[in-house]
Design an enzyme around this catalytic site. Structure first.
Site: not given
Ligand code: PAF
Length: 285
Positions: A40, A150
């Site tokens: 993250h 992602g």
């Protein structure tokens, strides 16, 4: 430390973004469900490279969890997340309640057909409707210039790109590289569910994906043979692993490919007892 601000309402975020935009700043956005790891943080760094101000949302979105899934047990680590985001240089955290995102009377659902019906969509039928809907709401609140997702969730990334294009949302969607542990396991908030034996065996997923890349570099183009080699490694070296799907698909449509004539995505979902892990690799013929 830059004194990150934590905002809980859409109205507060709107006012802050209005001020930034008036000052000519580009707004970057990283939507998350919290339980932040280095993967993250790398998305936040990418957003900081591309924008002047970065907002990160932390919202465990109920509508993307199916019945019997891990909504209640999903890790919630807000204080640690905040420290990590402050250290990473994010400017604002949007931490809304469920009521703030889905107020009484909320009646909209965003459905993207086709590419939500394969891979994860086959086993989690409501999942991508929940993801697309919450992202549409969040984009409406934050109105970012760019948003970063992602690449581990490759199907999610393709779905969001499709939604933004179809609805002309005017957000530039960027994918951030998969971040891996030293033994190759893709970082995921759900890795914390694994016991030590499962954690050890979970590293085999990456060994399987690497084998696929190796076969392609040696000239293999038949996806059935590639998948069966990957399956063999995982079944042999990780007896606790139960493969839910293992497929090579087109990068945009997520439709199965028989032969690799263009780059394809090898995507896998594996259960270790109740923990479901996903991973992928792009195969470049
Ligand atoms: O990838 C996630 O963490 C979630 O699916 C997202 C994009 C934050 C939407 O809830």
């Amino acid at each position: 430390m830059n004194g990150i601000s934590v905002l809980k309402t859409a109205n507060q975020v709107g006012k802050l973004v209005f001020k930034w935009r008036k000052a000519g700043m580009r707004i970057g956005f990283v939507p998350t469900m919290g339980a932040l790891h280095k993967g993250h943080i790398s998305l936040v760094s990418l957003a900081l490279e591309k924008a002047d101000r970065v907002i990160v949302s932390i919202f465990v979105n109920p509508s993307q969890f199916g019945p019997g899934e891990d909504l209640e047990s999903y890790p919630r680590t807000f204080n640690e997340d905040l420290m990590k985001l402050e250290e990473a240089g994010a400017h604002c955290v949007f931490f809304p309640s469920v009521k703030e995102i889905y107020p009484d009377g909320f009646s909209t659902s965003v459905h993207i057909s086709g590419l939500t019906e394969t891979l994860c969509g086959k086993y989690r039928p409501e999942h991508f409707n929940g993801v697309a809907t919450v992202c549409a709401v969040l984009f409406g609140i934050v109105r970012p210039d760019i948003a970063v997702f992602g690449e581990k969730d490759a199907q999610q990334l393709a779905v969001i790109k499709r939604m933004v294009k179809d609805l002309n949302l005017g957000v530039d969607i960027l994918g951030g590289d998969i971040f891996r542990e030293p033994d190759g396991l893709a970082m995921s908030s759900r890795n914390s569910y694994l016991n030590s034996e499962e954690r050890k065996q979970a590293a085999v997923i990456f060994k399987g994906l690497s084998k696929a890349s190796e076969l392609v570099s040696k000239g293999e183009r038949n996806t059935e043979r590639i998948c069966s080699a990957v399956r063999k490694i995982i079944n042999y070296k990780a007896p606790l692993a139960e493969i839910q799907y293992l497929e090579v698909v087109d990068l945009c449509t997520m439709e199965a490919l028989d032969e690799l004539t263009t780059p394809g995505l090898l995507a896998i979902a594996v259960y270790f007892t109740h923990t479901r892990l996903i991973d992928n690799v792009i195969l470049n013929p």
